[in-house]
Scaffold this motif. Sequence first.
Motif, short mmCIF file in Angstrom:
data_model
loop_
_atom_site.label_atom_id
_atom_site.label_comp_id
_atom_site.label_asym_id
_atom_site.label_seq_id
_atom_site.Cartn_x
_atom_site.Cartn_y
_atom_site.Cartn_z
N ALA A 57 0.84 -1.19 0.00
CA ALA A 57 0.00 0.00 0.00
C ALA A 57 0.87 1.23 0.00
O ALA A 57 2.05 1.19 0.36
N ALA A 58 0.25 2.34 -0.40
CA ALA A 58 0.99 3.59 -0.40
C ALA A 58 1.42 3.94 1.01
O ALA A 58 0.69 3.71 1.97
N PRO A 59 2.60 4.46 1.21
CA PRO A 59 3.07 4.78 2.56
C PRO A 59 2.15 5.77 3.25
O PRO A 59 1.74 6.76 2.69
N THR A 60 1.80 5.49 4.45
CA THR A 60 0.96 6.38 5.24
C THR A 60 1.55 6.50 6.62
O THR A 60 2.28 5.63 7.09
N SER A 77 -8.36 -4.80 7.24
CA SER A 77 -7.24 -5.28 6.45
C SER A 77 -6.23 -4.18 6.14
O SER A 77 -5.02 -4.43 6.09
N THR A 78 -6.72 -2.95 5.93
CA THR A 78 -5.83 -1.85 5.56
C THR A 78 -5.37 -1.02 6.76
O THR A 78 -4.36 -0.32 6.67
N THR A 97 -8.52 2.26 -6.14
CA THR A 97 -7.91 1.73 -7.34
C THR A 97 -7.14 2.78 -8.10
O THR A 97 -6.30 2.48 -8.91
N GLY A 98 -7.43 4.05 -7.89
CA GLY A 98 -6.78 5.12 -8.60
C GLY A 98 -7.48 5.45 -9.90
O GLY A 98 -7.19 6.45 -10.55
N ALA A 99 -8.43 4.63 -10.32
CA ALA A 99 -9.18 4.89 -11.53
C ALA A 99 -10.38 5.76 -11.22
O ALA A 99 -10.69 6.05 -10.06
N PRO A 153 -3.97 -4.68 -1.75
CA PRO A 153 -4.79 -3.83 -0.89
C PRO A 153 -5.85 -3.03 -1.66
O PRO A 153 -6.91 -2.74 -1.12
N ALA A 154 -5.57 -2.69 -2.91
CA ALA A 154 -6.53 -1.94 -3.71
C ALA A 154 -7.77 -2.76 -4.02
O ALA A 154 -8.80 -2.21 -4.42
#
Length: 477
Positions: free
Chosen positions: A6-9, A133-134, A202-204, A398-399
Amino acid sequence: MTRTAAAPTRQPSSERQGLTLAVVLLAVFVVPTSISGTAVALPAIGADLHAGPAASQWVVNAFNVAFACCTLVWGSLADLIGRVRAFAIGAAVFTAASLACAVTPNVYVLDTARAVSGVGGAAIFACGSAIISTAFDGAARAKAFALFGTVAGVGVALGPTVSGPAVDLLGWRWIFGLHALALGLVLVCLPAVARTAGETRTGAAPRLDVRGAAVFVLAMLALTYAIVQGSQWGWTAPGTLGLLVAALALLVLFTVRSKRTPAPLLDLSVVRDKAFLAYCLVPVAASFGFVTQLTYLPTYLTTVAGHSPSSAGATMLLLTLPVLVLPLAGAKLVERGASARGVVLASLGFLVAGDLALLLLGPDTSTLVMAAPMLLTGAGMGLSAGLVDARALALVDPAKAGMAAGFLNTLRLGSEAVAVAVFGSAVAGLVAGRQATGTAPAAAYDSAFHALLWAMAAVCAVLALAVVALARGERRA
């Protein structure tokens, strides 16, 4: 399948993570409570609203059908618009529908409102799993999912216990009022959850495969309605067979569409991961090995063994207690180095052993003798509850966690509906056949119940073998 990072957070504080988990678990507790608890209120609802048995039963059935139809849709939508946002919408829908149930003027409005509640409940389960999960990693995720499984089990087990006194003291409408109050508290706390649970999209462009969703919902509607009505119409009746054929055709159409659509409701690459599919089959085995006992064993105890309703209820604690304590034990075993796959396979072994051991059950069997088979079966359900969700979603990008959670929970509830309906219909048919030969009703039910125990153990054994075969390629836990 390799899990994409996943993207760093920024890592949320343990306090915020605790709040996130508490909010999700409160909502998760309400949903199964509303299923098992509402059944207790059906006689009072029927008397107050002058409703017949069929209309009253749809107070429960409408929720279950809507839940099964919409879980996958909510999971996929959550990946597009955000898990917390989708969870909030579902909680709001459930709250509004519960309020409508509380003030309903007749049973038809109540049935409709319960169906809407099922739509909201589907979002709570699918999106709640994805949020956990995230929002959690490693051992914390395993523990969170163990609590998820524990709370869901507590909700099912305590639903009648909580709802019975509420009906007696406050009236049946307050059951739905209490659901609305609990989900209202969830909605108040959700802004803090949104700042804690790192959203993964998803970024879409946020577009849902509406046509695919419509086809899938129609397929599940046909399938679940056939299952619900099959025991009344007959499994070979034209209406039942027509619905089953329609469901099969729609599912084939849905699969073909999923292959050809750039952004399908269900990405088939998720299902093609054998290890993920293996974990998804575990709740199916639990539906046949555990849920059928939970549903029909009380009838055996009262009809054949001569227990009073209160005595039968107390005896059923032997089946449900392991579900309340073992999910955390399973997570702790994995945390200490045990193989997650090994724990899951042990749980499946307990299901098979428990079903077979219950063949010892007879009209004069003591509670002490029943204890071992019932505790074994409960252990089969409890040891893997939550763990399968954690392991399955850990295998997914994760997406796509929402989509994967939706698929897992669709199989979970759908298999419960199938198992309970098939078991009930088969028992009724066997009892009728034995009574036609002059067998006494109690003896006929005793014989039919034992025959179905063999069948349920066989189903669990076959599914366990399938899990073993599919999970071979999984990375070590």
